[in-house]
Design an enzyme around this catalytic site. Structure first.
Site, short mmCIF file in Angstrom:
data_model
loop_
_atom_site.label_atom_id
_atom_site.label_comp_id
_atom_site.label_asym_id
_atom_site.label_seq_id
_atom_site.Cartn_x
_atom_site.Cartn_y
_atom_site.Cartn_z
N LYS A 13 0.84 -1.21 0.00
CA LYS A 13 0.00 0.00 0.00
C LYS A 13 0.87 1.25 0.00
CE LYS A 13 -2.00 -1.11 3.93
NZ LYS A 13 -1.27 -2.35 4.22
N ARG A 88 -9.74 0.61 8.64
CA ARG A 88 -9.26 -0.72 9.01
C ARG A 88 -10.29 -1.53 9.78
NH1 ARG A 88 -3.56 0.41 8.88
NH2 ARG A 88 -2.39 -1.50 9.20
N ARG A 127 12.38 -5.35 5.47
CA ARG A 127 12.09 -3.93 5.26
C ARG A 127 12.83 -3.04 6.25
NH1 ARG A 127 5.97 -1.77 5.45
NH2 ARG A 127 6.06 -2.67 7.53
N ARG A 154 11.11 -1.21 11.84
CA ARG A 154 9.89 -0.94 12.62
C ARG A 154 9.72 -2.01 13.69
NH1 ARG A 154 5.14 0.24 8.26
NH2 ARG A 154 3.95 -0.86 9.87
N ARG A 165 -0.22 -8.88 13.62
CA ARG A 165 -0.84 -7.92 12.68
C ARG A 165 -1.67 -8.65 11.63
NH1 ARG A 165 4.34 -5.00 10.69
NH2 ARG A 165 3.00 -4.00 9.15
P1 AP5 Z 1 4.85 -1.62 1.89
O1 AP5 Z 1 4.56 -0.78 0.69
O2 AP5 Z 1 5.58 -1.01 3.02
O3 AP5 Z 1 3.52 -2.35 2.38
P2 AP5 Z 1 2.29 -1.81 3.22
O4 AP5 Z 1 1.07 -2.46 2.62
O5 AP5 Z 1 2.32 -0.32 3.29
O6 AP5 Z 1 2.62 -2.49 4.60
P3 AP5 Z 1 2.60 -1.89 6.09
O7 AP5 Z 1 3.36 -2.86 6.94
O8 AP5 Z 1 3.00 -0.47 6.11
O9 AP5 Z 1 1.08 -2.01 6.37
P4 AP5 Z 1 0.32 -1.93 7.67
O10 AP5 Z 1 -1.04 -1.74 7.13
O11 AP5 Z 1 0.51 -3.06 8.59
O12 AP5 Z 1 1.01 -0.70 8.45
P5 AP5 Z 1 0.54 0.78 8.75
O13 AP5 Z 1 1.73 1.63 8.72
O14 AP5 Z 1 -0.63 1.15 7.94
O15 AP5 Z 1 5.66 -2.90 1.36
C1 AP5 Z 1 6.12 -3.88 2.26
C2 AP5 Z 1 7.51 -4.39 1.81
O16 AP5 Z 1 7.34 -5.06 0.56
C3 AP5 Z 1 8.51 -3.26 1.56
O17 AP5 Z 1 9.78 -3.71 1.93
C4 AP5 Z 1 8.44 -3.04 0.03
O18 AP5 Z 1 9.65 -2.55 -0.50
C5 AP5 Z 1 8.11 -4.42 -0.46
N1 AP5 Z 1 7.26 -4.42 -1.65
C6 AP5 Z 1 6.18 -3.63 -1.90
N2 AP5 Z 1 5.63 -3.92 -3.08
C7 AP5 Z 1 6.38 -4.95 -3.61
C8 AP5 Z 1 6.31 -5.72 -4.82
N3 AP5 Z 1 5.35 -5.51 -5.73
N4 AP5 Z 1 7.24 -6.68 -5.00
C9 AP5 Z 1 8.21 -6.92 -4.09
N5 AP5 Z 1 8.34 -6.22 -2.93
C10 AP5 Z 1 7.43 -5.25 -2.69
O19 AP5 Z 1 0.04 0.65 10.26
C11 AP5 Z 1 0.93 0.36 11.32
C12 AP5 Z 1 0.15 0.26 12.63
O20 AP5 Z 1 -0.46 1.54 12.93
C13 AP5 Z 1 -1.03 -0.74 12.64
O21 AP5 Z 1 -0.62 -2.05 12.92
C14 AP5 Z 1 -1.92 -0.14 13.74
O22 AP5 Z 1 -1.43 -0.47 15.00
C15 AP5 Z 1 -1.75 1.36 13.54
N6 AP5 Z 1 -2.77 1.90 12.62
C16 AP5 Z 1 -2.54 2.45 11.40
N7 AP5 Z 1 -3.71 2.78 10.82
C17 AP5 Z 1 -4.68 2.44 11.69
C18 AP5 Z 1 -6.10 2.50 11.63
N8 AP5 Z 1 -6.75 2.98 10.55
N9 AP5 Z 1 -6.81 2.04 12.71
C19 AP5 Z 1 -6.19 1.56 13.79
N10 AP5 Z 1 -4.85 1.45 13.90
C20 AP5 Z 1 -4.10 1.88 12.86
MG MG Z 2 2.65 1.06 4.84
#
Ligand code: AP5
Ligand code: MG
Length: 209
Positions: A13, A88, A127, A154, A165
């Protein structure tokens, strides 16, 4: 253009949202990134959110909804935005619809990036993230190439927290796919392709609007 990117942790994402931001010149709003910045600055909100994030749990709905409400009110969202990591839960999805109705706006694309679980675990274990700008690296670098910020792993990318997660995603977030599918708003993209191929699929969906 108002775009919602859904998908499990590690689906890509953030990677896609950063590319779309450049292509479309609209802001990338990542609730996870907002919390990471608050945690790095050790604000009251950051310290509160940290208790949940470090364990892989969700921050309570009302806090997240208030943050998004405030953020969507900024002028830079006038031409659109990319939401990443929000909503979410079904409550957040309903609140977002209510908020957009209030603002007289509609989402133009709700996109789910799907990907097998074993690929996610592998991706997240590889990552490295910039503390300042949230840029992502797949190998260790000394400093962020984009902004010079410090690089870290992270806390929620440890294998144990990644498992939590994914469980939270399956229990709380996956059900909202049905919320959008029921209303014929959900579009699927295969996330298990190269970054460029995923971007092309997303662009195909977006350019239809
Ligand atoms: P990346 O692009 O970083 O993936 P992502 O989907 O953004 O993954 P996240 O881990 O950031 O998602 P998340 O939803 O758990 O975390 P968030 O920050 O939102 O890609 C991942 C890896 O793959 C990278 O190394 C990248 O280079 C690689 N990659 C990408 N595309 C690729 C491809 N096509 N091929 C190969 N490699 C590839 O949330 C974190 C925390 O915050 C949550 O757990 C929660 O505690 C809190 N939080 C955030 N939002 C909310 C909410 N709305 N409600 C409640 N709590 C929340
Ligand atoms: Mg992300």
């Amino acid at each position: 253009m108002r775009i919602l990117l859904l998908g499990p942790p590690g689906a890509g994402k953030g990677t896609q949202a950063k590319l779309l931001k450049e292509k479309l010149s609209i802001p990338h709003i990542s609730t996870g990134q907002i919390f990471r910045k608050e945690m790095a600055d050790k604000t009251e909100l950051g310290l509160f959110a940290k208790q949940f994030i470090d364990k892989g749990e969700l921050v309570p709905d009302q806090i997240v909804v208030d943050i998004v409400r405030e953020r969507l009110g900024h002028d830079d969202c006038n031409e659109g935005f990319i939401l990443d990591g929000f909503p979410r839960t079904e409550t957040q999805a309903v609140e977002l619809d209510a908020l957009l109705t209030e603002m007289n706006l509609k989402l133009q694309a709700v996109i789910n990036i799907s990907i097998p679980e074993e690929v996610l675990v592998h991706r997240l274990s590889d990552r490295f993230t910039c503390k300042e700008c949230d840029a992502i690296y797949n190998e260790k670098v000394d400093k962020c190439i984009k902004c010079g910020g410090d690089i870290y792993t992270r806390a929620d990318d440890s294998p144990q927290v990644v498992r939590e997660r994914l469980q939270v995603y399956n229990n709380r977030t996956q059900p909202i796919l049905n919320y959008y599918a029921r209303q014929n708003r959900l579009q699927e993209v295969n996330g298990n392709q190269t970054v460029e191929e995923v971007l092309q699929e997303i662009m195909k969906i977006i350019t239809k609007h």
